[in-house]
Design an enzyme around this catalytic site. Sequence first.
Site, PDB file in Angstrom:
ATOM      1  CB  ALA A  47       5.716  -3.194   4.147  1.00 11.47           C
ATOM      2  CD  GLU A  48       3.374  -8.495   3.002  1.00  6.14           C
ATOM      3  OE1 GLU A  48       2.675  -9.275   2.334  1.00  6.14           O
ATOM      4  OE2 GLU A  48       4.134  -8.870   3.919  1.00  6.14           O
ATOM      5  CG  MET A  49      -2.614  -6.577   1.350  1.00  5.01           C
ATOM      6  SD  MET A  49      -3.583  -8.092   1.305  1.00  5.01           S
ATOM      7  CE  MET A  49      -5.160  -7.463   0.748  1.00  5.01           C
ATOM      8  CB  VAL A  75      -0.942   0.023   1.218  1.00  2.00           C
ATOM      9  CG1 VAL A  75      -1.988  -1.076   1.101  1.00  2.00           C
ATOM     10  CG2 VAL A  75      -0.154  -0.113   2.510  1.00  2.00           C
TER      11      VAL A  75
END
Lengths: 599, 337
Positions: free
Chosen positions: B141-143, B99
């Site tokens: 750091a991902e969703m 994201v």
Amino acid sequence: MTRGWNVPPWAAAPAAVAVALAISSVSETAGWSEAEARLQRLLELDTRIDREILELRLGAAKDYDALVAALAESRSELGRVADFAAAEDVARAEVELADRVLGRRGAAVESFQAANAILRNSSAYFPSAAHALSARIGDAHPVTRERISALFQYTLEMQLEPSDALGLSVDRTARALADECASLADASRADCEAMTRHALAILASEPRVSAALEEAARARGFSAYRAIHGRLATARAAETTALVRARAVLGAVAVSLAGIVAVTLAKLHRRTSDLTDHVAALVEKRRELSDERHAVMALNATLEARVNERTEEVREAHARLVLVARKAGMAEVATEVLHTIGNKLNSLNVSVDSLRVRAGALRVSRVAAAARLLRENAATIGDYLASDPRGKLIPGFLEGVGADLEAREAGILAETAALKRLVSDVGGLVAVQRTHLGGGGEQLEPIEFLVDEVHSAVRERFAAEGVLLALGDVPRVAVSVDGGRVAHLLANILRHALGTAGRDQSAPVGGVTLGLAVRDHELAWTVETGRLRLSQQELADAFSMEAGAEPAGSPGSLHMCAFLAQELRGSLAVTSDAHTRFVLTHPHSGVQPVPERPV
Amino acid sequence: MPPQSAFSPLALALAAGTCACAASEPATGPLPVAAPHEQAFAGPIRPLVAPTDLDPAAVALGRQLFHDPRLSATGEVSCATCHDLDAGGVDGLPGSVGVNGTVGVVNAPTVYNSGLNLAQFWDGRAATLEEQAGGPLLNPAEMGNSWAEILAYLGETPTYRQKFGEVYRDGVTEGNVRSAIASFERSLVTVDSPFDRWLQGDTTAIPGEAVEGYALFQSYGCASCHQGANVGGNMFQVLGVMRDYFAERGTGIEMDHGRSNATGRASDEHVFKVPSLRLASRTAPYLHDGSVATLEDAVDVMARYQLGREIPPADRARIVAFIGTLAGEPAAAGDAQ
């Protein structure tokens, strides 16, 4: 009352208890049995893990899928046992211990896998590499060749029966060989270095494998699983005992409840029976009430009819009372008038007697004798009057008679005036009588009351004569008229019509009909005689018949009726052709509808 | 399962020596390769089999969740963003982009055949797919989302509410979201690969070069770790068995600690889950740090640091050819669409 069930809801409690007992028994049994099966499976998996480790260690198995799957299934099964133990609040400590043991076993397996992979790889590579390198370098590097052979021997022994001494030998020999690798040709040097790294890898991994195997062996779940099983078995036994006791208690409760239910049902049955009787009695009572209600309704109808009849009778009585009152009023006034007239007549008789006495007291015969003396002495009248003794008395006598006559004339004039007043009084009384005959003046009179009043006045006369008196349609209105006068006049007209009809006994009589038309400002009454025709002379006679010449009880002359009609500011007309028709018209001051009488 | 028999350590050594001898001169001539059916029974690799015990409704729901970017904080990143099912289940990047353009430092592994792994993530910190499924959803750091937001979104979406209700008695819950995604991921099994067909007796399924590559794969010792139906994924191994990979690569990242991050054990330093090679030919770059761009380079790095060897180019080519035959197609139960 709710129908359709015969047992109160709470009576299902024993059945619910029984069902709950059965379900709980099955559920409990299933839960415990499932947990036991899982523990059995864990024991099998524990054994399988050992076997897989051994086969992998020995190279009989070449992949770790079965070992990993056994571990994963063990975690899953132990997790479900833990869930059951938590739910049953039993063997928690044992389950936690088993989980820790399985964790250690998993870690040991991880370590074993990694070390064993290296060991297997290096062990597979090292012998062939040593053989190939030894062959390649040949006798050019005898020390190195000998060291390679020694290293091979050490590593092989290391795998067969590891020891610290062997480990030290492998390490020392491998490092010495590594130093010698640099003196070899490029291709051989690389193989030499690789070989030494693998020898050191064997040296490093072999104790790791051994340690992992020992740890895996120490971390067997057998004891932990057995401990869980023991705790579960103990708990299950305790729970079973408690359950048996609870079932016994619940069974007793159920039996008690069943007894209570039976007693209650019996009571309920009795109450139901009583209630049924009450209901039947109520139904009977309701039927009786219904009959009585119908009777009351019939009685009410009868009473209503009778009330209507009585109302009609009262109405008629009221009409009659009105008539009677009017008649009574008229009679009272007439009596008073007659009494007064009697008094007046007495006075009149007195006056007449007084006049007769006064007339009788007149000395008319003596005046006639004096007149005769005078006529006999006419020739010598003077002498006679002057000298004759009787003649000389005559002037005095005549003077006395003259004075007496003057006095008597005044008395007679006074009596005559009194007589005139008396006659005038009698006339006034007659006028009063006539006025009272007219009733109470104008007021709102229902037509049907008026007709009833007329009908009541003449009904007996008509019945006595056998003449039918028919009444036309009577409008349901009330009119502002002098009801008493109108009724009196109409009754007289009807009597005239009856009398007229009765005079011709040979003529067929069709009865007399009274009709009425209500107009905007007047009423038009018609009295028709059926098929009786009067001649013009009879009509003239009827109108000119003097009072007193008619028979007793006759209605008086039509002239008088016409006179009365005029007093009502109306008129009376009589026509006679095929039959005779009397038409009385007179004004009214207003008309209003009469509401329907209740039935 | 391979035939079970009792081997003595000596027999083991002799057997291993025989095999190793075959690999001692790998590029000099035809390799003595066993017949396919013999390989199937005796070799370290077995065919992949599609799972048959999955709930189709749960798989379908998981598929929808897997592709739904609204599960992320920005509504732009889905599981499929980093695990593109049309690209071997990876994004082809050394570090995935999460994201707000956040670039991660870990190479996303393929999601295909992940159900066969003994654990999830490079360091194995998630024991199951259900445990793993929540990680990327919440990772900033991902969703970058939260369970509160995720559950609110799913609970307010009628189609999700209906489907969750059909699959799970308790509807939309964190556990059920994890379960659905895990069910879908378990269905992502690549079957009917050329190599699996060869293992099952189809001698024409793979070229001779790949057959030779399979022999080299075993003789060089690759199969010591890359074995089983998933050709890896069923064990942990230290990266740098024979040489210090990290020292020679330089510039460390947090994930370099490997499994010790999850276990806290010093012995697990630089230990990583051995990745599956099933789709290795389609899932470059390689290693946890994504530092190796090609499969050939990956073979070299593995040979150098894990096997203590240098593999000649010809052998490497054969091994690469063999690895290429491991890739199958998603099973019917899965969904690459």
